[in-house]
Design a protein around this motif. Structure first.
Motif, short mmCIF file in Angstrom:
data_model
loop_
_atom_site.label_atom_id
_atom_site.label_comp_id
_atom_site.label_asym_id
_atom_site.label_seq_id
_atom_site.Cartn_x
_atom_site.Cartn_y
_atom_site.Cartn_z
N TYR A 67 0.84 -1.21 0.00
CA TYR A 67 0.00 0.00 0.00
C TYR A 67 0.87 1.26 0.00
CZ TYR A 67 -3.14 3.59 1.81
OH TYR A 67 -3.85 4.76 2.00
N GLN A 68 1.93 1.23 0.83
CA GLN A 68 2.83 2.38 0.91
C GLN A 68 3.57 2.58 -0.40
OE1 GLN A 68 5.16 1.37 4.35
NE2 GLN A 68 3.78 2.45 5.78
N ASP A 69 3.97 1.47 -1.02
CA ASP A 69 4.66 1.56 -2.32
C ASP A 69 3.74 2.17 -3.37
OD1 ASP A 69 6.91 0.47 -1.20
OD2 ASP A 69 6.55 -1.57 -1.98
N ILE A 70 2.49 1.74 -3.33
CA ILE A 70 1.54 2.29 -4.30
C ILE A 70 1.34 3.78 -4.06
CG2 ILE A 70 -0.88 2.26 -5.02
CD1 ILE A 70 -0.85 -0.76 -4.49
N LYS A 71 1.20 4.16 -2.82
CA LYS A 71 1.02 5.58 -2.48
C LYS A 71 2.25 6.39 -2.88
CE LYS A 71 -1.90 7.26 -0.48
NZ LYS A 71 -3.12 7.98 -0.98
N MET A 72 3.42 5.78 -2.59
CA MET A 72 4.66 6.48 -2.95
C MET A 72 4.75 6.64 -4.46
SD MET A 72 7.45 7.96 -1.98
CE MET A 72 7.61 7.46 -0.29
#
Length: 210
Positions: A196-201
């Motif tokens: 999720y964090q990778d996608i947001k980043m």
């Protein structure tokens, strides 16, 4: 004179008959006495045999009664719980395991539910696993209560201690499984979080570049 001679002759001839009759009566009387003595002897032997039989029956009855009383006392003793069993350290350990199981299950459930990284099907699966573990632990506590309750189970001290050991081992396995399960679920949740964090980043970076 003739009459006198005839009378003497009759008396002489009749005398052997009378003596013979008396002899027969005496003989019969002797035989009857012998039969009576034989009968008395038989009755005496029967009485002695009965006395022996009665004494044997009484002895067996008394022994059986004594054995029954001893057996009953032994069985009643098995219904009692000795202090050595009640003070067994693993009983306290089982209670501690149960408390740890409940505490860690509730904390994990709240954490995974609040994280938002597990879908509804995964949360349902978590609930079913936790439910089986709790049901198993309650069953173990019921078994422990039976072992430690007087007049409940007929068990020797050794059997009670073995039963406690078995419950302890099962509770330990349940807690170890819960911790492994929570650890693997935590890894999954962290992976989801990282994704999720990778996608947001990525979205942020792409937004800046645009």
């Amino acid at each position: 004179m003739k009459k006198l001679l005839l009378a003497l002759l009759f008396f002489t001839l009749a005398q052997p008959v009378k003596l013979h009759a008396q002899t027969a009566e005496v003989t019969q009387l002797i035989l009857n006495i012998e039969k009576l003595n034989q009968l008395r002897k038989i009755l005496q032997e029967l009485k002695e045999g009965y006395d022996i039989l009665f004494k044997g029956y009484t002895l067996i009855r008394d022994l059986s009664k004594s054995n029954f009383n001893l057996h009953q006392a032994f069985l009643d003793g098995l219904l009692e719980v000795s202090p050595g069993v009640k003070n067994y350290q693993r009983i306290k350990d089982i209670i501690a395991l149960q408390l740890a199981l409940l505490k860690e299950y509730q904390a994990a459930q709240r954490h995974f539910s609040a994280s938002g990284f597990l879908n509804p099907d995964e949360m349902d699966y978590l609930e079913s696993v936790y439910g089986r573990l709790i049901k198993r632990s309650v069953k173990n506590l019921d078994a422990l209560t039976d072992v430690l309750t007087a007049k409940k189970l007929r068990m020797s001290d050794d059997e009670r201690l073995k039963a406690v050991d078995s419950i302890y081992e099962d509770m330990t396995e349940s807690l170890v499984f819960l911790r492994q399960f929570n650890a693997s679920t935590s890894v999954l949740a962290l992976q989801r979080k990282k994704e999720y964090q990778d996608i947001k980043m990525s979205q942020t970076l792409h937004g800046q570049s645009n």
